[in-house]
Design a protein around this motif. Structure first.
Motif: not given
Lengths: 322, 258
Positions: B7-10, B97-104
Motif C-alpha cells: 500500500m503506497a500513499h496513492p 465520506k468513504a472517500v474523505l476518510v481515505s488517504p487520498l
C-alpha cells in the motif's frame, strides 16, 4: 502496545459536550466496545479517531499517529464501517472494492485475489457483479466490512454495524466480526447501543453516557459489578423486604413496578432457601445480570429505553439461548 | 502484507484516476442524465432556432446557425455545473465520506471530479455536435479538434465552479435555486441566444463579467462564425476563469467539512 490511545479527548458542539474528557487505551488485537445509548458520543468519538472531525481539546493517537498532526497516516492505518452504508449503489460489489483498492493505492498482482478473498469472507462472491442497489441491508453491511478490511488496516472501526438489521442478519454479522478477529487478528473498535452485541463481541467494554466514560472492563467483570444474580418475585402481598435482607446471600432488595427485585449471590445454590423464606409466590424469574443492569446501576436509566420493543426482545432471547 | 502487494500513499494522479473511474461508470449507469443533458439543447436548436429563425437572422448567419455555438455551450454549462453541485448528493448518500476518510488528498479528489465532469461534458457535446451536423449546421471539419479542446477546458472551469457550490451546499434542496438564480442568468446573459451588444446598463455589465460570455464567443468563432468580442480578450478571460475557478475549487475542497 496500545493501538488507540485517547487522553481527555473532548468534542463540544456549542454548549453540548458530545464527548467529554474521554481517556481510553485500546490494545493490539483487542475487540473494544463503546456501549451507550443513542447520543452518548460513540459516533463522535469514531469520527474524531478517523480524522473526520477535529477534537475541541485533548489528544488521541491511532497506530502511533496523532489524529490532528498526521491525519493522513491515521487514515492509512484504519478501516471504517460507517453507521450509514457508504458503498456506491450504482457500482457492483466488486467495483466498490476495486475502487477502494485504487483509492488506497493497493498495487500488485494480489489485488484481485484480495478482493476475491474479501468477498468470500462476507459470502458475497456469488453477487459480486450485481449492483449494490439490489443488495439487502445486511448484504450492504457485509460489503462495507469487506471494503473496510481490504487494505488490511491496523484498526477497524465498526460504527453500529448491525443497526437496522433483522435478528438473523445481526447474528450473521457477528459471525463475520468474530472471523475477522480470529483469522486476521485485527484490532476492532466497535460502537453499539445493543448490550447483547457488546457482550457477544467485545473483549472489553467502555460504558459511555453523555460523552463520559462510566466504566471500562470485560463484560463479565462489568456484570459482576451488579453484585449477583437477579431474582424477581411477583406475589400479593409482596414479601417483607426487611426479612429478606437478613439473609446473608441477599445483596439488595428493591420494589419496582409492583415486583420485588432481589439481588442474590449465586442464585442457583440459594434459590431454595430464598423461596422457603418468602413462602407462597405468584411468579419467580431468575436471571444473570446483563450489561443493561450494569448501565442502570451506574446511570439509573435503561440502556435501550428507546428500543425496548418486541424486536430487541426477540434478538435478546435468541442470543441468551446460545 | 504480501511482498508483491504494497500500500503506497496513492499518488495524486492515481487517486484522481480512481475518482474519475467511479464518476464515469456511474454516469453511464444513469441514462436519464445523458438524455436530459442533450435533449434540452436540441429542443432549443430545433424549435427555437427554426421557429424564431424564420423571422430573425443575425449578421450574415441564420438564427439557427447563430445560436448553435450558444446551444453547445448550454449543453456543458448545465451539465458541468450540476455535475459539480451533485457533490452534495454524494454527501447525502455518504459516498463522499468513504472517500474523505481515505488517504487520498483533497486536491486529488478534486482533480478526479473535474476530470469526470470534463469527460461527461465531452460526451454530451460530441452528441450535440453530431446532431447539429445532421440538421444542417455548418462548421469546418478541421475546427472540430479546436472545438473539443475548448469544450474540455471550459467544462473544467465550470465543473470546478459547480464543485465549489456543491462543497458549500448543505442539502440538495438548493438545486432548483442554482438553476434559476445562477444558471439561467449565466446562459441568457452570455450572448448565446442574442449578441450581448443588445444588452445595456446593468445587464450589459453582468454579461461582461459573466465567464460564459467569453466561452460562447470563442466557441462560436471556432465553429466558423464571427467573433462579437476581441478574440484576445476572449482567450484571456477564458484562461483566467479556468485557473481561478480551479484554484478556488482546490481551496474549497481543502476546507470542506466531512
Amino acid at each position: 502496545m496500545a493501538v488507540i490511545e485517547t487522553s481527555k479527548l473532548t468534542k463540544r458542539f456549542g454548549k453540548i459536550h458530545a464527548v467529554d474528557n474521554l481517556s481510553l487505551k485500546i490494545e493490539e488485537g483487542e475487540v473494544f466496545g463503546l456501549l451507550g445509548p443513542n447520543g452518548a458520543g460513540k459516533t463522535t468519538t469514531i469520527k474524531m479517531l478517523s480524522t473526520l472531525l477535529q477534537p475541541s481539546s485533548g489528544r488521541a493517537t491511532v497506530n502511533g499517529f496523532d489524529i490532528t498532526k498526521s491525519p493522513s497516516k491515521v487514515r492509512e492505518s484504519i478501516g471504517i464501517v460507517f453507521q450509514e452504508p457508504s458503498s456506491d449503489e450504482l457500482l457492483s460489489g466488486y467495483e466498490n472494492l476495486k475502487l477502494h483498492s485504487m483509492i488506497y493505492g493497493l498495487q500488485g498482482g494480489q489485488v484481485e485475489k484480495r478482493i476475491d478473498d474479501a468477498l468470500a469472507l462476507v459470502e458475497l462472491s456469488d453477487r459480486r457483479n450485481d449492483l449494490v442497489k439490489t443488495y439487502s441491508g445486511g448484504m450492504r453491511r457485509r460489503l462495507e466490512i469487506a471494503r473496510g478490511l481490504l487494505h488490511e488496516p491496523k484498526v477497524l472501526f465498526l460504527d453500529e454495524p448491525t443497526l437496522g438489521l433483522d435478528p438473523r442478519g445481526r447474528e450473521t454479522m457477528w459471525g463475520y466480526v468474530k472471523r475477522l478477529v480470529t483469522e486476521l487478528n485485527m484490532t476492532i473498535l466497535l460502537t453499539t447501543h445493543y448490550m447483547e452485541e457488546a457482550d457477544e463481541l467485545a473483549d472489553r467494554i467502555c460504558i459511555i453516557d453523555h460523552g463520559k466514560a462510566v466504566d471500562v472492563d470485560s463484560p463479565d467483570a462489568l456484570k459482576a459489578r451488579v453484585g449477583g444474580d437477579l431474582v424477581t418475585i411477583t406475589s400479593s402481598p409482596l414479601p417483607d423486604a426487611k426479612l429478606l435482607r437478613k439473609l446473608k446471600f441477599v445483596k439488595g432488595v428493591e420494589k419496582k413496578d409492583g415486583k420485588l427485585l432481589i439481588t442474590v449471590d449465586d442464585a442457583a445454590a440459594n434459590l431454595q432457601e430464598l423461596l422457603a423464606k418468602i413462602g407462597k409466590v405468584g411468579c419467580v424469574e431468575v436471571r444473570s445480570p446483563t450489561l443493561n443492569d450494569v448501565f442502570i446501576k451506574f446511570t439509573g436509566r435503561e440502556l435501550e429505553q428507546a428500543e425496548g420493543g418486541w424486536f430487541d426482545k426477540i434478538v435478546q432471547q435468541s442470543v441468551n439461548k446460545q | 502484507m504480501t511482498d508483491d502487494m504494497r500500500m503506497a500513499h496513492p499518488s495524486a494522479l492515481k487517486g484522481a484516476y480512481a475518482v474519475w473511474w467511479r464518476e464515469t461508470i456511474v454516469f453511464f449507469r444513469e441514462p436519464p442524465r445523458i438524455i436530459s443533458a442533450i435533449v434540452s439543447p436540441i429542443i432549443w436548436l430545433v424549435i427555437f432556432g427554426a421557429g424564431l429563425g424564420g423571422s430573425v437572422s443575425i449578421g450574415n448567419e441564420s438564427y439557427q446557425q447563430f445560436i448553435f455555438g450558444g446551444v453547445l455551450v448550454q449543453t456543458f454549462l448545465f451539465s458541468s455545473l450540476f455535475y459539480g453541485a451533485y457533490l452534495v448528493w454524494d454527501r447525502k448518500i455518504d459516498v463522499l465520506k468513504a472517500v474523505l476518510v481515505s488517504p487520498l488528498s483533497r486536491s486529488s479528489i478534486f482533480l478526479g471530479k473535474v476530470l469526470g465532469g470534463v469527460t461527461i461534458a465531452l460526451i454530451e457535446s460530441i452528441i450535440v455536435l453530431a446532431v447539429g451536423h445532421l440538421i444542417g449546421m455548418q462548421y469546418p471539419p478541421e475546427a472540430l479538434l479546436t472545438v473539443i479542446g475548448l469544450v474540455a477546458l471550459a467544462s473544467a472551469g465550470l465543473t470546478a465552479l459547480g464543485l465549489i457550490v456543491g462543497s458549500y451546499m448543505e442539502s440538495p434542496e438548493g438545486f432548483q435555486l442554482l438553476g434559476s438564480l445562477v444558471l439561467f442568468p449565466m446562459f441568457f446573459l452570455s450572448g448565446a441566444l442574442f449578441p450581448i451588444s443588445n444588452l445595456t446598463g446593468p445587464l450589459g455589465i453582468i454579461a461582461s463579467i459573466n465567464p460564459v460570455t467569453y466561452i460562447v464567443d470563442l466557441l462560436r468563432g471556432a465553429l466558423g462564425g464571427p467573433y462579437y468580442l476581441d478574440p484576445a480578450l476572449d482567450v484571456a478571460a477564458f484562461i483566467g476563469f479556468i485557473i481561478v475557478a480551479n484554484i478556488a475549487g482546490v481551496l474549497a475542497f481543502e476546507r470542506m467539512k466531512s
